[in-house]
Design an enzyme around this catalytic site. Structure first.
Site, PDB file in Angstrom:
ATOM      1  N   SER A 187       0.828  -1.200   0.000  1.00  0.00           N
ATOM      2  CA  SER A 187       0.000   0.000   0.000  1.00  0.00           C
ATOM      3  C   SER A 187       0.875   1.268   0.000  1.00  0.00           C
ATOM      4  CB  SER A 187      -0.977  -0.038   1.176  1.00  0.00           C
ATOM      5  OG  SER A 187      -1.997   0.929   1.041  1.00  0.00           O
TER       6      SER A 187
ATOM      7  N   ASP B 196     -10.046  -5.084  -4.000  1.00  0.00           N
ATOM      8  CA  ASP B 196      -9.470  -4.088  -3.093  1.00  0.00           C
ATOM      9  C   ASP B 196     -10.389  -2.873  -3.018  1.00  0.00           C
ATOM     10  OD1 ASP B 196      -7.909  -2.142  -1.766  1.00  0.00           O
ATOM     11  OD2 ASP B 196      -6.060  -2.925  -2.608  1.00  0.00           O
TER      12      ASP B 196
ATOM     13  N   HIS C 185      -7.857  -5.522   0.418  1.00  0.00           N
ATOM     14  CA  HIS C 185      -6.637  -4.745   0.656  1.00  0.00           C
ATOM     15  C   HIS C 185      -5.789  -5.482   1.695  1.00  0.00           C
ATOM     16  CE1 HIS C 185      -4.298  -1.144   0.101  1.00  0.00           C
ATOM     17  NE2 HIS C 185      -4.225  -0.936   1.400  1.00  0.00           N
TER      18      HIS C 185
END
Length: 232
Positions: A119, A174, A208
């Site tokens: 991320s 995600d 995610h």
């Protein structure tokens, strides 16, 4: 971390099982620390590789209503055209470059050092690899994007990493960093470095986060780019 008055604990380390002849510097995501990823990578470790998991400093993050949390730089929004914290991104990147320099001083040549992250950490690892003057092995970029994308290709004019390998991994479910951003990042990366060295992998149903299939791909990527050297 080094300099810039950014205080953070010393990185978590997964040491090599024998003499370290390669290293992976892996950066966690927003609000996290390096410890969880250290535990994850301990399960896929390669004997001659040292794994380094820095911790981001704590700062207010606009995306989360100004709350203080571990963050490499400020994030205003996760929308495609969001304003970006340019000075914060560059400051954080300088700190990662200092970590690369430290490992070189420790005896691991930069071309045997891989950057990576999840991320926000993956975003920073991509930006750092494209702007450092150290030649690195490559980047593992999980569920992320390329920050300050409009500054490229100018920022890569003299980049020594135009032939580095990049593995981008992204879940197709995600909800935070849309997979479309990841695909657009891969397309952008192919215009900045050797396009045949950019691999984008999608994982069905993955949100995610990470998954075992992805971690196997990450391990194989590291094994390929950081093989044992002949005298080990």
């Amino acid at each position: 971390m080094c300099g810039n008055n950014m205080s953070a604990p010393l990185p978590a380390i997964v040491p090599a099982a024998r003499k370290a002849t390669a290293a992976v510097i892996f950066l966690h995501g927003l609000g996290d620390t390096g410890h969880g990823w250290a535990e994850t990578f301990a399960n896929i470790r390669i004997p001659h590789v040292k794994y380094i998991f820095p911790h981001a400093p704590t700062m207010p993050v606009t995306l989360n209503f100004g709350m203080n949390m571990p963050s490499w730089f400020n994030i205003y929004s996760l929308s495609f055209d969001a304003e970006e914290d340019e000075s914060g991104i560059k400051r954080a990147s300088d700190n990662i470059k200092a970590l690369i320099d430290q490992e070189v001083k420790n005896g691991i040549p930069s071309h045997r050092i891989m950057l990576g992250g999840f991320s926000q950490g993956g975003a920073l690892s991509l930006y750092t690899a494209l702007t450092t003057q150290q030649k690195v092995a490559g980047v593992v970029a999980l569920s992320c994007w390329l920050p300050l994308r409009s500054s490229f290709p100018q920022a890569t004019a003299n980049c020594p990493n135009k032939d580095m390998h990049v593995l981008q991994c992204h879940g197709d479910a995600d909800p935070l960093v849309n997979q479309a951003f990841g695909k657009m990042t891969a397309d952008k990366m192919k215009t900045l470095i050797n396009d045949t060295n950019v691999t984008f992998k999608s994982y069905q149903g993955l949100s995610h986060s990470s998954c075992p299939e992805e971690l196997v791909d990450v391990k194989q990527f590291i094994e390929k780019l950081l093989p044992p050297i002949s005298d080990e």
